[in-house]
Design an enzyme around this catalytic site. Structure first.
Site, mmCIF file in Angstrom:
data_model
loop_
_atom_site.group_PDB
_atom_site.id
_atom_site.type_symbol
_atom_site.label_atom_id
_atom_site.label_comp_id
_atom_site.label_asym_id
_atom_site.label_seq_id
_atom_site.Cartn_x
_atom_site.Cartn_y
_atom_site.Cartn_z
ATOM 1 N N LYS A 275 9.036 -2.601 10.968
ATOM 2 C CA LYS A 275 7.953 -1.669 10.640
ATOM 3 C C LYS A 275 8.100 -0.448 11.523
ATOM 4 C CE LYS A 275 4.423 -1.560 7.784
ATOM 5 N NZ LYS A 275 4.354 -2.170 6.439
ATOM 6 N N ASN B 274 -2.588 3.700 -2.965
ATOM 7 C CA ASN B 274 -1.492 3.237 -3.817
ATOM 8 C C ASN B 274 -1.746 1.814 -4.311
ATOM 9 O OD1 ASN B 274 1.077 1.518 -3.953
ATOM 10 N ND2 ASN B 274 1.876 3.567 -4.255
HETATM 11 P P1 NAD Z 1 -2.706 4.421 0.907
HETATM 12 O O1 NAD Z 1 -2.554 5.370 2.008
HETATM 13 O O2 NAD Z 1 -2.148 4.796 -0.438
HETATM 14 O O3 NAD Z 1 -4.254 4.059 0.691
HETATM 15 C C1 NAD Z 1 -5.091 3.614 1.710
HETATM 16 C C2 NAD Z 1 -6.489 3.564 1.148
HETATM 17 O O4 NAD Z 1 -7.368 2.985 2.124
HETATM 18 C C3 NAD Z 1 -7.087 4.947 0.834
HETATM 19 O O5 NAD Z 1 -7.864 4.855 -0.344
HETATM 20 C C4 NAD Z 1 -7.982 5.231 2.042
HETATM 21 O O6 NAD Z 1 -9.024 6.140 1.730
HETATM 22 C C5 NAD Z 1 -8.495 3.841 2.313
HETATM 23 N N1 NAD Z 1 -8.991 3.666 3.670
HETATM 24 C C6 NAD Z 1 -8.477 4.132 4.832
HETATM 25 N N2 NAD Z 1 -9.262 3.764 5.858
HETATM 26 C C7 NAD Z 1 -10.284 3.036 5.330
HETATM 27 C C8 NAD Z 1 -11.404 2.377 5.862
HETATM 28 N N3 NAD Z 1 -11.650 2.402 7.173
HETATM 29 N N4 NAD Z 1 -12.223 1.715 5.008
HETATM 30 C C9 NAD Z 1 -11.981 1.700 3.684
HETATM 31 N N5 NAD Z 1 -10.934 2.310 3.120
HETATM 32 C C10 NAD Z 1 -10.104 2.963 3.936
HETATM 33 O O7 NAD Z 1 -2.099 3.046 1.438
HETATM 34 P P2 NAD Z 1 -1.515 1.829 0.595
HETATM 35 O O8 NAD Z 1 -0.050 2.023 0.475
HETATM 36 O O9 NAD Z 1 -2.352 1.597 -0.613
HETATM 37 O O10 NAD Z 1 -1.745 0.651 1.654
HETATM 38 C C11 NAD Z 1 -2.974 -0.050 1.766
HETATM 39 C C12 NAD Z 1 -2.716 -1.376 2.433
HETATM 40 O O11 NAD Z 1 -1.761 -2.104 1.656
HETATM 41 C C13 NAD Z 1 -2.122 -1.277 3.846
HETATM 42 O O12 NAD Z 1 -2.602 -2.349 4.630
HETATM 43 C C14 NAD Z 1 -0.643 -1.453 3.606
HETATM 44 O O13 NAD Z 1 0.026 -1.941 4.764
HETATM 45 C C15 NAD Z 1 -0.687 -2.463 2.496
HETATM 46 N N6 NAD Z 1 0.562 -2.502 1.731
HETATM 47 C C16 NAD Z 1 0.996 -1.428 1.018
HETATM 48 C C17 NAD Z 1 2.192 -1.523 0.335
HETATM 49 C C18 NAD Z 1 2.702 -0.388 -0.515
HETATM 50 O O14 NAD Z 1 3.774 -0.558 -1.126
HETATM 51 N N7 NAD Z 1 2.020 0.716 -0.619
HETATM 52 C C19 NAD Z 1 2.939 -2.698 0.364
HETATM 53 C C20 NAD Z 1 2.463 -3.778 1.089
HETATM 54 C C21 NAD Z 1 1.261 -3.661 1.777
#
Ligand code: NAD
Length: 430
Positions: free
Chosen positions: A106, A221
């Site tokens: 990471k 996302n």
């Molecule tokens: P992103 O940046 O696209 O979205 C994050 C979302 O969370 C946004 O809508 C933001 O407004 C919201 N957010 C941020 N702080 C917040 C809070 N305190 N309370 C409520 N909402 C809040 O990120 P993502 O890629 O969707 O990732 C989200 C989670 O999924 C993370 O934990 C990430 O590690 C995990 N994840 C993502 C992927 C991927 O491929 N994108 C893969 C595996 C895991």
């Protein structure tokens, strides 16, 4: 194992729980307690006003026994080494649980990306690669997107690495734009994998889509695409939120229009609070993120950040099932409270593994120079997700353990076998 008050110490308790149910050599256990390598870098960036700002960046490669290490890069103000190391640890177990031939890694930068201009963001992304170029590589460690990093940023990172190496290296980063060697289906992969996990478990949980209510924290996302997939399949998504707050409608939200408004106004509350007061349209109300976590729904999906359900609020969670789309949203103390109350938590290392699965497909396509159709990507993602979900469910049923512990046991069997294949104490001494 030493337990201190860090995210990593909390993450290690999951390993301790799983080790009670699996027999692997002491050597393998010892190896899995420590990251293989950690890098902390200072990243100087020339800002638009001419000043120089230095950002802190990290990359942790946790374990590469099963393949090159793999993991996203996070841009967030709270990024620190403890968090990055924990996320790298989870990636190791995620890849093993889903039988992806990668180890775990990471990375991250402590930054508020929303405060930067686009040019500053590009300079920061490229400078990060300048700083870690000797630590990564297509056969060594392959970054990908995470919170607040996008396909455009992955494209800059791949381009910068290629400039440094003086050869095009599309396989050094995944989650790239399609035009730069990205895979079809990567943008929706995390949500799609989570959807297949939910669909696989639905009959086992004796739920029916049309009567199942869902609340989702985080509309980025992962969360927004998943909301749409669930909505299209007939689930009743009653609440969604982002960092600024959320909305709730007991009858179910119209997710396509929430997506449209979010794209237009950049935060969810604008959907129903735009230009006037909230709570005015057909029963839809605005709610806080804390309230969303405590809604009386069948399925709760934290899809934002870690440590959202902790000892202080676990008692107030009324959902029957929690599917962790975010990494580490439920602390180990909260896990114990939820388990005791009969709430089934389906763990992050299974639920959100669609992202790394399609990242693996992207890497394979880059190396092969042959690109797959969306149908091919989806078919392979679906098959692998369903197979591994069923296997983990079986481990949980056979050993009568929570799904999280079962996922770690399942991963540990593969990791243990690989580590032991290098030779153990018994081989050398006994
Ligand atoms: P992103 O940046 O696209 O979205 C994050 C979302 O969370 C946004 O809508 C933001 O407004 C919201 N957010 C941020 N702080 C917040 C809070 N305190 N309370 C409520 N909402 C809040 O990120 P993502 O890629 O969707 O990732 C989200 C989670 O999924 C993370 O934990 C990430 O590690 C995990 N994840 C993502 C992927 C991927 O491929 N994108 C893969 C595996 C895991």
């Amino acid at each position: 194992m030493t337990v201190t008050n860090t995210l990593f110490a909390d993450a290690m308790t999951r390993l301790d729980d799983a080790l009670k149910h699996v027999s692997i050599s002491a050597d393998a256990i010892e190896r899995l307690k420590f990251p293989k390598a950690s890098l902390t870098v200072s990243i100087p960036v020339r800002m638009d006003d001419g000043s120089l700002q230095v950002f802190q960046g990290y990359r942790v490669r946790y374990d590469d026994t099963r393949g090159p290490t793999k993991g996203g890069v996070r841009f967030h103000p709270s990024v620190n080494l403890d968090e990055v190391q924990s996320l790298a640890f989870w990636m190791t177990f995620k890849c093993a649980a889903l039988n992806i031939p990668f180890g775990g890694a990471k990375g991250g930068i402590t930054v508020d990306p929303k405060a930067l201009s686009k040019l500053e963001l590009e300079r920061l992304s490229r400078a990060y690669i300048d700083a870690i170029a000797d630590f990564i590589g297509p056969n060594v460690d392959i970054p990908a997107p995470d919170v607040y990093t996008t396909p455009t940023i992955m494209g800059w990172m791949m381009d910068q690495y290629s400039i440094i190496r003086r050869q095009l290296s599309p396989d050094v980063v995944t989650g790239k734009p399609i035009a730069l060697g990205g895979s079809l289906g990567r943008d929706t992969a995390t949500a799609t994998g989570a959807f297949y996990t939910i669909e696989t478990l639905l009959p086992k949980l004796k739920l029916n889509r049309h009567e199942t209510t869902v609340a989702i924290q985080g509309f980025g996302n992962a969360g927004s695409y998943l909301a749409r997939l669930l909505f299209d399949a007939g689930y009743r998504v009653v609440a969604v939120s982002d960092s600024k707050g959320g909305i709730y409608d007991a009858k179910g939200l119209d997710i396509p229009s929430v997506q449209k408004f979010r794209a237009l106004h950049h935060h969810i509350e604008a959907v129903y609070c735009e230009g006037t007061v909230c709570n005015i349209t057909n029963g839809q109300t605005s709610i806080t993120n804390e309230e969303l976590l405590e809604l009386d729904v069948d399925i709760l999906i934290p899809a934002a950040l870690e440590n959202q359900i902790v000892a202080a609020n676990a008692d107030r969670v009324r959902a029957k099932y929690v599917f962790e789309v975010a990494n580490g949203p439920v602390s180990s103390a909260a896990d114990r409270i939820l388990n005791a109350r009969g709430v089934l938590v389906v763990p992050d290392i299974l639920v959100n593994a669609g992202g790394v699965t399609v990242s693996y497909f992207e890497w394979l396509q880059n190396r092969g120079g042959l690109y797959w159709s969306l149908e091919d990507v989806d078919r392979r993602l679906k098959r692998n997700t369903i197979d591994e979900t069923n296997k983990i469910w079986q481990v949980a049923s056979d050993l009568k353990i929570p799904m999280r512990t079962a996922a770690y046991v399942h991963a540990l069997r593969r990791l243990g076998e690989a580590l032991e294949a290098k030779g153990t104490r018994n081989y050398f001494v006994g």
